[in-house]
Design a protein around this motif. Structure first.
Motif, PDB file in Angstrom:
ATOM      1  N   THR A  67       0.831  -1.205   0.000  1.00  0.00           N
ATOM      2  CA  THR A  67       0.000   0.000   0.000  1.00  0.00           C
ATOM      3  C   THR A  67       0.860   1.247   0.000  1.00  0.00           C
ATOM      4  OG1 THR A  67      -1.735  -1.203   1.187  1.00  0.00           O
ATOM      5  CG2 THR A  67      -1.866   1.201   1.210  1.00  0.00           C
ATOM      6  N   LEU A  68       1.900   1.265   0.827  1.00  0.00           N
ATOM      7  CA  LEU A  68       2.802   2.415   0.882  1.00  0.00           C
ATOM      8  C   LEU A  68       3.562   2.591  -0.430  1.00  0.00           C
ATOM      9  CD1 LEU A  68       4.006   4.703   2.587  1.00  0.00           C
ATOM     10  CD2 LEU A  68       5.752   3.089   3.331  1.00  0.00           C
ATOM     11  N   SER A  69       4.030   1.495  -0.994  1.00  0.00           N
ATOM     12  CA  SER A  69       4.742   1.579  -2.275  1.00  0.00           C
ATOM     13  C   SER A  69       3.835   2.111  -3.375  1.00  0.00           C
ATOM     14  CB  SER A  69       5.272   0.206  -2.679  1.00  0.00           C
ATOM     15  OG  SER A  69       6.222  -0.249  -1.764  1.00  0.00           O
ATOM     16  N   GLY A  70       2.614   1.619  -3.416  1.00  0.00           N
ATOM     17  CA  GLY A  70       1.658   2.110  -4.411  1.00  0.00           C
ATOM     18  C   GLY A  70       1.396   3.596  -4.240  1.00  0.00           C
ATOM     19  N   GLY A  71       1.249   4.035  -2.991  1.00  0.00           N
ATOM     20  CA  GLY A  71       1.026   5.458  -2.726  1.00  0.00           C
ATOM     21  C   GLY A  71       2.211   6.317  -3.143  1.00  0.00           C
ATOM     22  N   ALA A  72       3.416   5.846  -2.861  1.00  0.00           N
ATOM     23  CA  ALA A  72       4.612   6.608  -3.220  1.00  0.00           C
ATOM     24  C   ALA A  72       4.784   6.690  -4.736  1.00  0.00           C
ATOM     25  CB  ALA A  72       5.843   5.974  -2.582  1.00  0.00           C
ATOM     26  N   ILE A  73       4.582   5.579  -5.408  1.00  0.00           N
ATOM     27  CA  ILE A  73       4.701   5.577  -6.869  1.00  0.00           C
ATOM     28  C   ILE A  73       3.620   6.454  -7.487  1.00  0.00           C
ATOM     29  CG2 ILE A  73       4.500   4.128  -8.929  1.00  0.00           C
ATOM     30  CD1 ILE A  73       5.788   1.866  -7.177  1.00  0.00           C
ATOM     31  N   GLY A  74       2.415   6.351  -6.954  1.00  0.00           N
ATOM     32  CA  GLY A  74       1.316   7.179  -7.457  1.00  0.00           C
ATOM     33  C   GLY A  74       1.551   8.659  -7.233  1.00  0.00           C
ATOM     34  N   ALA A  75       2.121   9.011  -6.067  1.00  0.00           N
ATOM     35  CA  ALA A  75       2.410  10.420  -5.775  1.00  0.00           C
ATOM     36  C   ALA A  75       3.445  10.966  -6.745  1.00  0.00           C
ATOM     37  CB  ALA A  75       2.880  10.572  -4.340  1.00  0.00           C
ATOM     38  N   ALA A  76       4.482  10.193  -6.989  1.00  0.00           N
ATOM     39  CA  ALA A  76       5.527  10.647  -7.921  1.00  0.00           C
ATOM     40  C   ALA A  76       4.970  10.786  -9.335  1.00  0.00           C
ATOM     41  CB  ALA A  76       6.693   9.665  -7.901  1.00  0.00           C
ATOM     42  N   ALA A  77       4.196   9.797  -9.756  1.00  0.00           N
ATOM     43  CA  ALA A  77       3.620   9.861 -11.103  1.00  0.00           C
ATOM     44  C   ALA A  77       2.637  11.019 -11.227  1.00  0.00           C
ATOM     45  CB  ALA A  77       2.927   8.545 -11.436  1.00  0.00           C
ATOM     46  N   GLY A  78       1.791  11.203 -10.229  1.00  0.00           N
ATOM     47  CA  GLY A  78       0.813  12.288 -10.275  1.00  0.00           C
ATOM     48  C   GLY A  78       1.462  13.654 -10.295  1.00  0.00           C
ATOM     49  N   ALA A  79       2.508  13.826  -9.489  1.00  0.00           N
ATOM     50  CA  ALA A  79       3.217  15.107  -9.466  1.00  0.00           C
ATOM     51  C   ALA A  79       3.897  15.371 -10.806  1.00  0.00           C
ATOM     52  CB  ALA A  79       4.232  15.128  -8.336  1.00  0.00           C
ATOM     53  N   GLY A  80       4.504  14.327 -11.353  1.00  0.00           N
ATOM     54  CA  GLY A  80       5.195  14.490 -12.635  1.00  0.00           C
ATOM     55  C   GLY A  80       4.247  14.810 -13.773  1.00  0.00           C
ATOM     56  N   ILE A  81       3.143  14.110 -13.817  1.00  0.00           N
ATOM     57  CA  ILE A  81       2.185  14.328 -14.904  1.00  0.00           C
ATOM     58  C   ILE A  81       1.574  15.726 -14.825  1.00  0.00           C
ATOM     59  CG2 ILE A  81      -0.077  13.603 -15.797  1.00  0.00           C
ATOM     60  CD1 ILE A  81       0.808  10.710 -15.083  1.00  0.00           C
ATOM     61  N   THR A  82       1.186  16.160 -13.624  1.00  0.00           N
ATOM     62  CA  THR A  82       0.581  17.494 -13.523  1.00  0.00           C
ATOM     63  C   THR A  82       1.607  18.595 -13.729  1.00  0.00           C
ATOM     64  OG1 THR A  82       0.747  17.379 -11.112  1.00  0.00           O
ATOM     65  CG2 THR A  82      -1.381  16.854 -12.089  1.00  0.00           C
ATOM     66  N   ALA A  83       2.865  18.348 -13.373  1.00  0.00           N
ATOM     67  CA  ALA A  83       3.906  19.352 -13.626  1.00  0.00           C
ATOM     68  C   ALA A  83       4.116  19.515 -15.129  1.00  0.00           C
ATOM     69  CB  ALA A  83       5.202  18.960 -12.938  1.00  0.00           C
ATOM     70  N   ILE A  84       4.119  18.407 -15.861  1.00  0.00           N
ATOM     71  CA  ILE A  84       4.294  18.466 -17.313  1.00  0.00           C
ATOM     72  C   ILE A  84       3.084  19.116 -17.971  1.00  0.00           C
ATOM     73  CG2 ILE A  84       4.421  17.035 -19.399  1.00  0.00           C
ATOM     74  CD1 ILE A  84       6.151  15.078 -17.723  1.00  0.00           C
ATOM     75  N   ALA A  85       1.899  18.812 -17.441  1.00  0.00           N
ATOM     76  CA  ALA A  85       0.667  19.344 -18.022  1.00  0.00           C
ATOM     77  C   ALA A  85       0.430  20.812 -17.656  1.00  0.00           C
ATOM     78  CB  ALA A  85      -0.520  18.503 -17.578  1.00  0.00           C
ATOM     79  N   GLY A  86       1.239  21.349 -16.759  1.00  0.00           N
ATOM     80  CA  GLY A  86       1.098  22.754 -16.398  1.00  0.00           C
ATOM     81  C   GLY A  86       0.184  23.007 -15.219  1.00  0.00           C
ATOM     82  N   GLY A  87      -0.180  21.955 -14.507  1.00  0.00           N
ATOM     83  CA  GLY A  87      -1.045  22.111 -13.337  1.00  0.00           C
ATOM     84  C   GLY A  87      -0.229  22.234 -12.060  1.00  0.00           C
ATOM     85  N   ASN A  88      -0.903  22.074 -10.940  1.00  0.00           N
ATOM     86  CA  ASN A  88      -0.262  22.165  -9.641  1.00  0.00           C
ATOM     87  C   ASN A  88       0.227  20.768  -9.239  1.00  0.00           C
ATOM     88  OD1 ASN A  88       0.469  22.486  -6.982  1.00  0.00           O
ATOM     89  ND2 ASN A  88      -1.316  23.725  -6.449  1.00  0.00           N
TER      90      ASN A  88
END
Length: 90
Positions: A28-49
């Motif tokens: 669960t923790l690994s999934g959350g960490a991977i998801g957080a990194a992916a979500g931050a990266g995708i929104t940073a590339i897309a120009g969001g927060n």
């Protein structure tokens, strides 16, 4: 450079802190960490927060990690049942 030097000990502390966790907690923790990194990266590339992307990604990743753990446990249970059935028929 300073950020890298600060991040390395923090990551090391988190990794060693996971050694006493159950498989469910680790997945669960690994999934959350991977998801957080992916979500931050995708929104940073897309120009969001990136913060909101990390929050959403962590939630989705934690749910995915928990679901994966349930799947792995069901596979193990089926294997054990088959093993016991094979052992009993000998």
């Amino acid at each position: 450079m300073k950020k890298t030097l600060m991040i390395v000990p923090v990551v090391a502390a988190f990794l060693t802190g996971c050694s006493g966790m159950s498989d469910t907690q680790q997945r669960t923790l690994s999934g959350g960490a991977i998801g957080a990194a992916a979500g931050a990266g995708i929104t940073a590339i897309a120009g969001g927060n990136p913060i909101w992307g990390a929050v959403g990604g962590a939630a989705v990743g934690a749910i995915g990690g928990y679901a994966y753990d349930a799947y792995e446990k069901s596979k193990q249970k089926e294997y054990n049942q088959g093993y016991q059935a094979g052992k009993a028929s000998q």
